[in-house]
Design an enzyme around this catalytic site. Structure first.
Site, PDB file in Angstrom:
ATOM      1  N   HIS A  64     -14.446  23.489  -9.399  1.00  0.00           N
ATOM      2  CA  HIS A  64     -15.784  23.101  -9.863  1.00  0.00           C
ATOM      3  C   HIS A  64     -16.626  22.597  -8.692  1.00  0.00           C
ATOM      4  CE1 HIS A  64     -14.291  22.310 -14.286  1.00  0.00           C
ATOM      5  NE2 HIS A  64     -13.922  23.487 -13.798  1.00  0.00           N
ATOM      6  N   GLU A  66     -18.834  20.151  -8.100  1.00  0.00           N
ATOM      7  CA  GLU A  66     -18.840  18.743  -7.694  1.00  0.00           C
ATOM      8  C   GLU A  66     -17.477  18.279  -7.199  1.00  0.00           C
ATOM      9  OE1 GLU A  66     -18.850  20.085 -10.703  1.00  0.00           O
ATOM     10  OE2 GLU A  66     -19.033  18.594 -12.297  1.00  0.00           O
ATOM     11  N   CYS A  94     -17.339  17.588 -16.175  1.00  0.00           N
ATOM     12  CA  CYS A  94     -16.251  17.609 -17.156  1.00  0.00           C
ATOM     13  C   CYS A  94     -15.371  16.373 -16.944  1.00  0.00           C
ATOM     14  CB  CYS A  94     -15.425  18.891 -16.978  1.00  0.00           C
ATOM     15  SG  CYS A  94     -14.445  18.893 -15.449  1.00  0.00           S
ATOM     16  N   CYS A  97     -13.791  16.229 -13.331  1.00  0.00           N
ATOM     17  CA  CYS A  97     -14.721  15.849 -12.261  1.00  0.00           C
ATOM     18  C   CYS A  97     -15.178  14.401 -12.429  1.00  0.00           C
ATOM     19  CB  CYS A  97     -15.897  16.807 -12.218  1.00  0.00           C
ATOM     20  SG  CYS A  97     -15.370  18.474 -11.728  1.00  0.00           S
TER      21      CYS A  97
HETATM   22 ZN    ZN Z   1     -15.594  19.742 -13.616  1.00  0.00          ZN
END
Ligand code: ZN
Length: 162
Positions: A64, A66, A94, A97
């Site tokens: 992902h 980030e 999410c 993260c």
């Molecule tokens: Zn994420």
């Protein structure tokens, strides 16, 4: 530079993801060293990391935007602790993260579009303000949110037409 200016950089990253046929999500990390005693800024804020979603390209469930940006930021600062950092990301993080944001002790997260299916910073969970955890951080939702969401919608519309 304002939050919107930094979000524009995150949007550039998101567009780069779309070019790679990845879901268009982008992130940047901005570091501003703060004197812990006075809370005064010790230097101008600067972008220390930028990344886009690479989950398909790298076949990495942690790919992902980030998440990758925070790993880059830690390498840049040579520290796991990202105190003084703000993470800008085009889609609400999410739980993975948001969990990494907690682990890295970031100061702030600014996100664009909310994520009704997975958002962990206000939508499904509120990881940033759960008082059972030993670190809380500020969240600013909805910065250039329409633009961030439009990029995602256009990507999925294009996919469905294929
Ligand atoms: Zn994420």
């Amino acid at each position: 530079m304002t939050d919107e200016d930094y979000m524009r950089l995150a949007l550039e990253e998101a567009r780069r993801a779309a070019e790679l046929d990845e879901v268009p999500i982008g992130a940047v990390v901005v570091y501003e060293p703060i004197d812990p005693a006075t809370r005064r800024s010790l230097a101008e804020p600067r972008v220390i990391a930028r990344a886009c979603n690479l989950r398909e390209t790298t076949r990495d469930p942690a790919g992902h935007a980030e998440f990758l940006a925070m790993k880059q930021a830690a390498a840049e600062l040579d520290a796991w602790r990202l105190t003084g950092c703000t993470v800008y990301v085009t889609l609400e993080p999410c739980i993975m993260c948001a969990g990494l944001m907690h682990q890295a002790r970031i100061d702030r997260c600014v996100f664009g579009a909310p994520d009704p299916k997975a958002g962990a910073l206000g939508t499904l969970y509120r990881v940033n303000e759960d008082e059972r955890l030993n670190h809380n951080f500020e969240v600013v939702p909805g910065v250039l949110g329409d633009e961030c969401a439009a990029l995602l919608r256009a990507f999925f519309a294009r996919k469905r037409r294929k």
